[in-house]
Enzyme design. Structure first.
Site, mmCIF file in Angstrom:
data_model
loop_
_atom_site.group_PDB
_atom_site.id
_atom_site.type_symbol
_atom_site.label_atom_id
_atom_site.label_comp_id
_atom_site.label_asym_id
_atom_site.label_seq_id
_atom_site.Cartn_x
_atom_site.Cartn_y
_atom_site.Cartn_z
ATOM 1 N N TYR A 151 -8.187 -5.971 1.843
ATOM 2 C CA TYR A 151 -8.263 -5.832 3.299
ATOM 3 C C TYR A 151 -9.746 -5.855 3.607
ATOM 4 O O TYR A 151 -10.495 -4.982 3.158
ATOM 5 C CB TYR A 151 -7.602 -4.533 3.771
ATOM 6 C CG TYR A 151 -6.108 -4.646 3.956
ATOM 7 C CD1 TYR A 151 -5.552 -5.760 4.569
ATOM 8 C CD2 TYR A 151 -5.246 -3.628 3.546
ATOM 9 C CE1 TYR A 151 -4.185 -5.868 4.756
ATOM 10 C CE2 TYR A 151 -3.879 -3.727 3.722
ATOM 11 C CZ TYR A 151 -3.353 -4.859 4.337
ATOM 12 O OH TYR A 151 -2.007 -4.966 4.514
ATOM 13 N N LYS A 156 -3.981 -15.032 2.090
ATOM 14 C CA LYS A 156 -2.587 -14.630 2.345
ATOM 15 C C LYS A 156 -2.381 -14.451 3.847
ATOM 16 O O LYS A 156 -3.208 -13.813 4.519
ATOM 17 C CB LYS A 156 -2.293 -13.308 1.626
ATOM 18 C CG LYS A 156 -0.921 -12.701 1.896
ATOM 19 C CD LYS A 156 -0.667 -11.517 0.954
ATOM 20 C CE LYS A 156 0.689 -10.880 1.118
ATOM 21 N NZ LYS A 156 0.741 -9.856 2.169
ATOM 22 N N SER A 184 7.863 -13.275 1.990
ATOM 23 C CA SER A 184 8.534 -12.836 3.221
ATOM 24 C C SER A 184 9.985 -13.311 3.233
ATOM 25 O O SER A 184 10.269 -14.446 3.635
ATOM 26 C CB SER A 184 7.807 -13.295 4.489
ATOM 27 O OG SER A 184 6.491 -12.751 4.508
ATOM 28 N N HIS A 188 3.741 -11.418 6.341
ATOM 29 C CA HIS A 188 3.628 -9.998 6.000
ATOM 30 C C HIS A 188 4.999 -9.321 6.062
ATOM 31 O O HIS A 188 5.134 -8.164 6.459
ATOM 32 C CB HIS A 188 2.643 -9.321 6.973
ATOM 33 C CG HIS A 188 1.846 -8.184 6.391
ATOM 34 N ND1 HIS A 188 0.515 -8.283 6.090
ATOM 35 C CD2 HIS A 188 2.181 -6.912 6.075
ATOM 36 C CE1 HIS A 188 0.070 -7.120 5.624
ATOM 37 N NE2 HIS A 188 1.066 -6.272 5.598
ATOM 38 N N ARG A 199 5.992 -7.890 9.527
ATOM 39 C CA ARG A 199 5.429 -6.604 9.946
ATOM 40 C C ARG A 199 4.253 -6.740 10.907
ATOM 41 O O ARG A 199 3.711 -5.748 11.350
ATOM 42 C CB ARG A 199 4.960 -5.829 8.710
ATOM 43 C CG ARG A 199 6.063 -5.519 7.756
ATOM 44 C CD ARG A 199 5.541 -5.100 6.391
ATOM 45 N NE ARG A 199 4.894 -3.808 6.371
ATOM 46 C CZ ARG A 199 5.522 -2.650 6.364
ATOM 47 N NH1 ARG A 199 6.829 -2.627 6.394
ATOM 48 N NH2 ARG A 199 4.860 -1.517 6.319
ATOM 49 N N THR A 242 -5.980 -10.823 2.553
ATOM 50 C CA THR A 242 -4.923 -10.806 3.571
ATOM 51 C C THR A 242 -5.543 -10.949 4.954
ATOM 52 O O THR A 242 -6.341 -10.112 5.381
ATOM 53 C CB THR A 242 -4.110 -9.504 3.454
ATOM 54 O OG1 THR A 242 -3.533 -9.482 2.144
ATOM 55 C CG2 THR A 242 -3.008 -9.443 4.492
ATOM 56 N N SER A 251 -2.837 -3.437 -3.926
ATOM 57 C CA SER A 251 -3.255 -3.424 -2.518
ATOM 58 C C SER A 251 -4.563 -2.657 -2.333
ATOM 59 O O SER A 251 -4.806 -1.655 -3.007
ATOM 60 C CB SER A 251 -2.154 -2.770 -1.683
ATOM 61 O OG SER A 251 -2.652 -2.376 -0.421
ATOM 62 N N GLN A 279 -5.743 -7.346 -3.977
ATOM 63 C CA GLN A 279 -5.612 -7.762 -2.567
ATOM 64 C C GLN A 279 -6.671 -7.055 -1.733
ATOM 65 O O GLN A 279 -6.752 -5.824 -1.728
ATOM 66 C CB GLN A 279 -4.216 -7.428 -2.038
ATOM 67 C CG GLN A 279 -4.029 -7.721 -0.557
ATOM 68 C CD GLN A 279 -4.268 -6.509 0.325
ATOM 69 O OE1 GLN A 279 -3.950 -5.396 -0.061
ATOM 70 N NE2 GLN A 279 -4.853 -6.705 1.504
ATOM 71 N N GLY A 321 0.817 -1.208 0.000
ATOM 72 C CA GLY A 321 0.000 0.000 0.000
ATOM 73 C C GLY A 321 0.853 1.261 0.000
ATOM 74 O O GLY A 321 2.084 1.207 -0.027
HETATM 75 C C1 FNR Z 1 3.314 -4.653 2.842
HETATM 76 N N1 FNR Z 1 2.534 -5.810 2.755
HETATM 77 C C2 FNR Z 1 1.189 -5.692 2.451
HETATM 78 N N2 FNR Z 1 0.420 -6.822 2.297
HETATM 79 C C3 FNR Z 1 -0.868 -6.726 1.949
HETATM 80 O O1 FNR Z 1 -1.535 -7.753 1.815
HETATM 81 N N3 FNR Z 1 -1.436 -5.490 1.732
HETATM 82 C C4 FNR Z 1 -0.747 -4.330 1.874
HETATM 83 O O2 FNR Z 1 -1.273 -3.247 1.662
HETATM 84 C C5 FNR Z 1 0.608 -4.421 2.274
HETATM 85 N N4 FNR Z 1 1.344 -3.297 2.459
HETATM 86 C C6 FNR Z 1 2.703 -3.387 2.712
HETATM 87 C C7 FNR Z 1 3.458 -2.229 2.807
HETATM 88 C C8 FNR Z 1 4.837 -2.319 2.971
HETATM 89 C C9 FNR Z 1 5.645 -1.056 3.026
HETATM 90 C C10 FNR Z 1 5.467 -3.587 3.048
HETATM 91 C C11 FNR Z 1 6.954 -3.731 3.171
HETATM 92 C C12 FNR Z 1 4.693 -4.735 3.002
HETATM 93 C C13 FNR Z 1 3.151 -7.150 2.857
HETATM 94 C C14 FNR Z 1 3.635 -7.627 1.487
HETATM 95 O O3 FNR Z 1 2.562 -7.938 0.635
HETATM 96 C C15 FNR Z 1 4.497 -8.902 1.606
HETATM 97 O O4 FNR Z 1 3.808 -9.877 2.351
HETATM 98 C C16 FNR Z 1 5.855 -8.652 2.240
HETATM 99 O O5 FNR Z 1 6.403 -7.420 1.839
HETATM 100 C C17 FNR Z 1 6.800 -9.775 1.847
HETATM 101 O O6 FNR Z 1 7.996 -9.680 2.529
HETATM 102 P P1 FNR Z 1 9.322 -9.025 1.909
HETATM 103 O O7 FNR Z 1 9.471 -9.502 0.473
HETATM 104 O O8 FNR Z 1 9.144 -7.555 2.003
HETATM 105 O O9 FNR Z 1 10.376 -9.565 2.830
#
Ligand code: FNR
Length: 379
Positions: free
Chosen positions: A143, A251, A307, A275, A278, A169, A119, A141, A92
């Protein structure tokens, strides 16, 4: 060899090759708030570390003399053939990183034929992303909003604008304890970033007394009420099926018991993910969770993962353990921060070139035919 042959006259201003240098450049370019929002994780960031460690803990045992002249990186997912086994993870608020935002990253995906997962928290409405991408492959995706009318409206809009699958997600019914963001007092949404899909959604708008243009603060406050839903249970999955005909992919699955429930509920796919570290601090590394989920699911539905994917060999490891494809998150966002669409494309190309070379060097010809015998797990 195309890659090595272009090295004779290197341009001093060329993009970095080393992934970590992209992150360093992004760090220099971005203020603390946006940088840590992207790079940071939940709590003490143990999960983020576990994601990387899970890859380090597994080693590839290459095979020799197996004719790897022709290598196939393509995958079949939900009845579609894609040229590469990666997808762009849903991320996002991309306008906090670069002015091109989601349009830049989506166009890089379109250029490469890599599916783009838009997103729910995109800065740009999903219809605008769809328009920019034309016929290029894209998923949406969700939410899952506390307000069922908004959730249903998002699903309908995604279907109407050519998204071919829904990624739901599950691991973010609320924002996690993210210490950097709390320290920096930085939550993009409160500044109105990443609400593009909400502020254009008819169901969301119908709940506001004044338009977001007239009263942006009230719109943002309403967003905080409806964004997530902590009361959902497995019985609610039926709601999704009633509101979309697209494949439904969950997810954020890490536990094998949840994987079984997902299959029982008749979903079409699973993404093993924490995620990017996070959400739950101290959670299992995503690659460590993958084998049991794959075992629980069998070949009933495809299992994808994300991830911690950083290099070609990480993709090989995940696919050897049963992932049908992987999602890439932060590496592409560092590309976006540094150079918009061009940066995302460059990081993607590097990762795929690395994958192609490393696949051949391990004696493998096809990403979809990897199996666990290629790996050894360290004690
Ligand atoms: C995310 N991720 C995420 N997932 C999702 O389903 N909706 C979202 O809006 C977001 N937003 C988001 C913002 C930021 C800044 C990050 C870094 C991640 C999670 C993303 O889809 C994914 O699961 C992870 O980023 C995968 O891990 P790596 O590749 O960053 O290690």
């Amino acid at each position: 060899y195309q890659i090595y042959s272009t090295m004779q006259n290197p341009d001093p201003d060329r993009f970095p090759v080393i992934l970590e240098e992209w992150e360093e450049l992004a760090r220099k370019k971005l203020a603390d708030g946006p940088y840590y929002y992207i790079a940071g994780g939940a709590g003490s960031e143990k999960t983020m570390q576990a994601n990387l460690k899970a890859f380090t803990n597994r080693e590839v045992i290459p095979r020799m003399l197996r004719n790897v002249d022709q290598r196939d990186l393509s995958v079949d997912l939900f009845g579609q053939k894609y040229p590469f086994p990666i997808l762009q993870a849903p991320i996002g608020v991309q306008s906090i990183i670069h002015e091109e935002g989601e349009i830049g990253s989506a166009l890089a995906s379109a250029e490469m034929g890599v599916p783009y997962i838009a997103s729910s928290a995109s800065s740009v409405p999903m219809e605008k992303i769809a328009e920019a991408m034309g016929d290029a492959p894209r998923w949406f995706q969700l939410y899952w909003s506390r307000d069922p009318e908004i959730a249903a409206s998002f699903l309908k809009r995604a279907e109407n604008s050519g998204y071919s699958a829904i990624v739901v997600t599950l691991d973010t019914p609320m924002m996690a304890w993210r210490e950097y963001d709390l320290k920096n007092v930085y939550l993009p949404f409160l500044a109105g970033e990443g609400v593009g899909n909400y502020f254009t959604d008819p169901a969301f708008l119908s709940k506001l007394e004044k338009s977001p243009q007239e009263d942006p603060q009230a719109a943002v406050m309403h967003w905080t009420k409806v964004f997530g839903n902590t009361s959902l249970t497995w019985d609610d999955i039926d709601f999704l099926r009633e509101h979309t005909n697209l494949p439904i992919i969950l997810k954020g699955i890490l536990h094998e018991s949840d994987a079984k429930l997902a299959v029982e509920k008749g979903v079409d796919g699973i993404i093993v993910s924490n995620h990017g570290g996070r959400q739950v601090d101290g959670a299992v590394g995503a690659l460590d969770a993958l084998p049991k989920v794959v075992e629980a699911v069998g070949d009933k539905v495809p299992v994808l993962m994300d991830s911690g994917i950083r290099r070609g060999s990480d993709i090989i490891k995940a696919m050897a353990l049963g992932a049908k494809a992987v999602l890439v998150g932060r590496p592409l966002m560092y590309g976006l921060a540094v150079a918009g669409q061009k940066g995302v494309k460059e990081v993607m190309q590097n990762m795929l070139a690395d994958l192609d070379i490393t696949l051949g060097l391990t004696g493998q010809s096809s990403v979809s035919q990897l199996d666990p015998s290629l790996l050894r797990e360290m004690e």
